[in-house]
Design an enzyme around this catalytic site. Structure first.
Site, PDB file in Angstrom:
ATOM      1  N   ALA A 164       0.829  -1.215   0.000  1.00 42.72           N
ATOM      2  CA  ALA A 164       0.000   0.000   0.000  1.00 42.72           C
ATOM      3  C   ALA A 164       0.857   1.255   0.000  1.00 42.72           C
ATOM      4  O   ALA A 164       0.481   2.273   0.559  1.00 42.72           O
ATOM      5  CB  ALA A 164      -0.922  -0.017   1.214  1.00 42.72           C
ATOM      6  N   ALA A 165       2.037   1.166  -0.629  1.00 46.77           N
ATOM      7  CA  ALA A 165       2.947   2.311  -0.584  1.00 46.77           C
ATOM      8  C   ALA A 165       2.798   3.219  -1.803  1.00 46.77           C
ATOM      9  O   ALA A 165       3.294   4.338  -1.810  1.00 46.77           O
ATOM     10  CB  ALA A 165       4.385   1.820  -0.465  1.00 46.77           C
ATOM     11  N   ARG A 216      -2.596   7.675 -11.257  1.00 44.63           N
ATOM     12  CA  ARG A 216      -3.704   7.561 -12.210  1.00 44.63           C
ATOM     13  C   ARG A 216      -5.049   7.968 -11.593  1.00 44.63           C
ATOM     14  O   ARG A 216      -6.021   8.168 -12.292  1.00 44.63           O
ATOM     15  CB  ARG A 216      -3.796   6.119 -12.743  1.00 44.63           C
ATOM     16  CG  ARG A 216      -2.659   5.759 -13.691  1.00 44.63           C
ATOM     17  CD  ARG A 216      -2.592   4.261 -13.993  1.00 44.63           C
ATOM     18  NE  ARG A 216      -1.943   3.494 -12.932  1.00 44.63           N
ATOM     19  CZ  ARG A 216      -1.719   2.184 -12.982  1.00 44.63           C
ATOM     20  NH1 ARG A 216      -2.090   1.489 -14.037  1.00 44.63           N
ATOM     21  NH2 ARG A 216      -1.126   1.560 -11.977  1.00 44.63           N
ATOM     22  N   GLY A 220       8.913  -0.192  -6.861  1.00 39.78           N
ATOM     23  CA  GLY A 220       8.210  -1.331  -7.442  1.00 39.78           C
ATOM     24  C   GLY A 220       7.678  -2.310  -6.404  1.00 39.78           C
ATOM     25  O   GLY A 220       8.057  -2.283  -5.239  1.00 39.78           O
TER      26      GLY A 220
HETATM   27  C1  UD1 Z   1       0.283  -4.923 -10.618  1.00 43.13           C
HETATM   28  C2  UD1 Z   1       1.051  -6.141 -11.155  1.00 43.13           C
HETATM   29  C3  UD1 Z   1       0.353  -6.674 -12.367  1.00 43.13           C
HETATM   30  C4  UD1 Z   1      -1.078  -7.036 -12.021  1.00 43.13           C
HETATM   31  C5  UD1 Z   1      -1.817  -5.886 -11.361  1.00 43.13           C
HETATM   32  C6  UD1 Z   1      -3.107  -6.402 -10.759  1.00 43.13           C
HETATM   33  C7  UD1 Z   1       3.452  -5.828 -10.677  1.00 43.13           C
HETATM   34  C8  UD1 Z   1       4.755  -5.419 -11.219  1.00 43.13           C
HETATM   35  N1  UD1 Z   1       2.415  -5.742 -11.502  1.00 43.13           N
HETATM   36  O1  UD1 Z   1       0.303  -3.908 -11.580  1.00 43.13           O
HETATM   37  O2  UD1 Z   1       1.023  -7.830 -12.870  1.00 43.13           O
HETATM   38  O3  UD1 Z   1      -1.770  -7.459 -13.187  1.00 43.13           O
HETATM   39  O4  UD1 Z   1      -1.043  -5.318 -10.282  1.00 43.13           O
HETATM   40  O5  UD1 Z   1      -3.891  -5.390 -10.192  1.00 43.13           O
HETATM   41  O6  UD1 Z   1       3.394  -6.238  -9.537  1.00 43.13           O
HETATM   42  N2  UD1 Z   1       3.027  -0.603  -4.536  1.00 43.13           N
HETATM   43  C9  UD1 Z   1       3.905  -0.383  -3.501  1.00 43.13           C
HETATM   44  N3  UD1 Z   1       5.169   0.066  -3.786  1.00 43.13           N
HETATM   45  C10 UD1 Z   1       5.595   0.287  -5.062  1.00 43.13           C
HETATM   46  C11 UD1 Z   1       4.683   0.061  -6.119  1.00 43.13           C
HETATM   47  C12 UD1 Z   1       3.397  -0.380  -5.815  1.00 43.13           C
HETATM   48  O7  UD1 Z   1       3.553  -0.586  -2.340  1.00 43.13           O
HETATM   49  O8  UD1 Z   1       6.757   0.687  -5.226  1.00 43.13           O
HETATM   50  C13 UD1 Z   1       1.642  -1.067  -4.217  1.00 43.13           C
HETATM   51  C14 UD1 Z   1       0.590  -0.070  -4.625  1.00 43.13           C
HETATM   52  O9  UD1 Z   1       0.253   0.774  -3.535  1.00 43.13           O
HETATM   53  C15 UD1 Z   1      -0.591  -0.959  -5.032  1.00 43.13           C
HETATM   54  C16 UD1 Z   1       0.053  -2.271  -5.426  1.00 43.13           C
HETATM   55  O10 UD1 Z   1       1.382  -2.240  -4.942  1.00 43.13           O
HETATM   56  O11 UD1 Z   1      -1.462  -1.192  -3.949  1.00 43.13           O
HETATM   57  C17 UD1 Z   1       0.047  -2.480  -6.936  1.00 43.13           C
HETATM   58  O12 UD1 Z   1       0.714  -1.401  -7.574  1.00 43.13           O
HETATM   59  P1  UD1 Z   1       0.244  -0.808  -8.967  1.00 43.13           P
HETATM   60  O13 UD1 Z   1       1.192   0.253  -9.347  1.00 43.13           O
HETATM   61  O14 UD1 Z   1      -1.187  -0.495  -8.926  1.00 43.13           O
HETATM   62  O15 UD1 Z   1       0.499  -2.084  -9.920  1.00 43.13           O
HETATM   63  P2  UD1 Z   1      -0.187  -2.394 -11.312  1.00 43.13           P
HETATM   64  O16 UD1 Z   1       0.412  -1.560 -12.369  1.00 43.13           O
HETATM   65  O17 UD1 Z   1      -1.664  -2.360 -11.162  1.00 43.13           O
HETATM   66 CA    CA Z   2      -3.032  -1.762  -9.488  1.00 39.86          CA
END
Ligand code: UD1
Ligand code: CA
Length: 471
Positions: free
Chosen positions: A15-16, A21, A87
């Site tokens: 949840a970071a 978007r 990531g």
């Molecule tokens: C991600 C998946 C993708 C999947 C999709 C499903 C990866 C690389 N991709 O993409 O394969 O189909 O979710 O919904 O995992 N977050 C962090 N720290 C970070 C980045 C993200 O805590 O550095 C958390 C975000 O708060 C979020 C979750 O991880 O709750 C997913 O991140 P998001 O950027 O939404 O990933 P997607 O592009 O949706």
């Molecule tokens: Ca997502």
């Protein structure tokens, strides 16, 4: 579903992320559906499904997210910090590093997937356990898979890896099987795999999805099929609205099945933390927000908006009533068009009628505030009648003061009560009175100038005015 004995497992919720978007100031995971933040839905599901520990990775807006989680879950959640958004793989690494004691099977969930069913988590854990998989994941099929990572399988149908949407080749883009982002991994496997992630991709990030390829190459992968309607991720405001509608509809369906009388399943807005007992009736476009309780036999008619309100048995809330932080007693009646502001307590069989406003006031058994009144900072006894247009003048510009109306008091229409003031038992206040001093028991208070009738005056006036009009 399996009969495998329940296993201990821990949840890691990511949840970071910032959620650019969403085009919003709020961190993405704090956007709400049915009155709960996205991340709280995920955490609640993990805890309900049986996670022993639940670790949430915070980063963007961490103070606000932490406050939401601490308020709602207290000691039941733990937090880890991801200092920079590098990531999903990096986020999990931060959780694991913060908690060297995390052992056994770890379920990783994304904090932006608020519809995940608890049963799927349990199935994923027990099936992974059964076949002793290093990594278990859920996959689902979508007619429009854009935005999601695609699942790449080999010739024999085994999962090989996940490719991020923006890293897909043209062929890969056509794949409709996606990664909803739900994994159960052996802690020791995950620890080792995370070290080997590389930021060699379009965004220069560490992708958690790359651990799937590592598991496929040297270990055992289990995949379970899920339904995308349950697994959607919220990335923008449209996704949020879709997830909201889905959740809302599920809440109303569940209430209807339990025996609540519902006029229209799609025109009800009930927050997840509200309780409605079987035998209550909810009209169209009713909003119940926060933590409302509606008891059996209560009826809430069209268009009412109630926030943290208790509506007791057989109470009737007529159309377009707005109320917050209040209680409506057994068999009481409110509305149409009433406004109950915080700390209103309506006793059994009392009535607050149209265009009346209440605040921080108790209304005793059977008392009535039926028309166009303001009662604030009041203590109203039993069997009191308050006539139309009565005002409790509670504010002197500096302080609020209390008005007390004891049992059996009658207040005539268009009365002002200048607080602090008490009208004692059984007293009567004549219409149009401005009450500035306490009224003794059974007395009459009257403050208005004596009426004078001028015989024939109106007729003479009319005649004069008519004469003036003629040229
Ligand atoms: C991600 C998946 C993708 C999947 C999709 C499903 C990866 C690389 N991709 O993409 O394969 O189909 O979710 O919904 O995992 N977050 C962090 N720290 C970070 C980045 C993200 O805590 O550095 C958390 C975000 O708060 C979020 C979750 O991880 O709750 C997913 O991140 P998001 O950027 O939404 O990933 P997607 O592009 O949706
Ligand atoms: Ca997502």
């Amino acid at each position: 579903m399996t009969n495998h004995p329940p296993t201990t497992w821990n949840a890691i919720v990511l949840a970071a992320g910032e959620g650019t978007r969403m085009k919003s100031y709020r961190p993405k995971v704090l956007h709400e559906i049915a009155g709960r933040a996205l991340v709280s839905w995920v955490v609640q599901t993990a805890l309900d499904a049986g996670a022993s520990r639940c670790l949430v990775v915070l980063g963007h807006g961490r103070d606000d997210v932490e406050e939401e989680l601490a308020t709602r879950f207290g000691q039941r959640v733990e937090m880890a910090l991801q200092p920079e958004r590098r990531g999903t793989g990096d986020a999990v690494r931060c959780a694991i590093e913060a908690e060297s004691a995390l052992q056994g099977r770890l379920v990783v969930l994304y904090g932006d997937c608020p519809l995940v069913p608890g049963q799927l988590l349990r199935d994923l854990v027990s099936r992974s356990e059964e076949v002793d998989a290093d990594l278990g994941l859920v996959t689902a099929t979508l007619s429009d898979p854009s935005g999601y990572g695609r699942v790449i399988r080999n010739g024999t149908g085994d999962v090989q890896r996940i490719v991020k949407d923006r890293d897909c080749s043209v062929d890969e883009q056509a794949i409709q099987e996606v990664n909803p982002g739900l994994y159960a991994m052996r802690a020791d496997f995950l620890r080792e795999a995370l070290v080997r992630l590389s930021p060699d991709n379009a965004q220069g990030q560490l992708y958690l999805t790359d651990v799937v390829e590592l598991a496929a190459k040297q270990g055992k992968v289990l995949d379970l099929e899920g339904d995308m309607a349950d697994l959607m991720g919220v990335n923008d405001q449209r996704d949020l609205a879709v997830a909201s509608s889905t959740r809302r509809r599920r809440i109303t369906e569940e209430l209807a099945r339990s025996g609540v009388v519902i006029a229209d399943l799609d025109a009800l807005y009930i927050d997840a933390d509200c309780k409605v007992e079987p035998g209550a009736t909810l009209g169209v476009n009713v909003h119940l927000r926060g933590r409302c309780v509606v008891r059996a036999g209560a009826q809430i008619d069209v268009g009412c908006i109630l926030t943290n309100v208790v509506v007791d048995k057989d109470a009737l809330v007529l159309p377009y009533t707005v109320a917050a932080d209040s209680t409506i007693g057994v068999g009481a009646q409110v509305g149409p068009f009433s406004h109950l502001r915080p700390q209103t307590k309506l006793g059994p069989r009392s009535k607050v009628g149209n265009f009346s406003e209440t605040k921080k006031t108790t209304v005793g058994v059977g008392s009535k505030v039926n028309h166009l009144s303001y009662v604030g900072d009041g203590i109203i006894g039993e069997g009191v009648n308050i006539g139309a247009g009565t005002i409790f003048c509670n504010y002197d510009g500096e302080q609020k003061h209390i008005t007390v109306l004891e049992d059996g008091v009658f207040i005539g229409s268009d009365t002002q009560l200048i607080a602090p003031v008490t009208v004692k038992k059984g007293a009567y206040v004549a219409s149009g009175t401005t009450v500035t001093r306490d009224v003794p028991e059974d007395a009459l208070a009257l403050s208005r100038s004596k009426q004078e009738n001028k015989e024939g005056y109106a007729a003479r006036l009319r005649a004069r005015l008519r004469r003036k009009k003629k040229p």
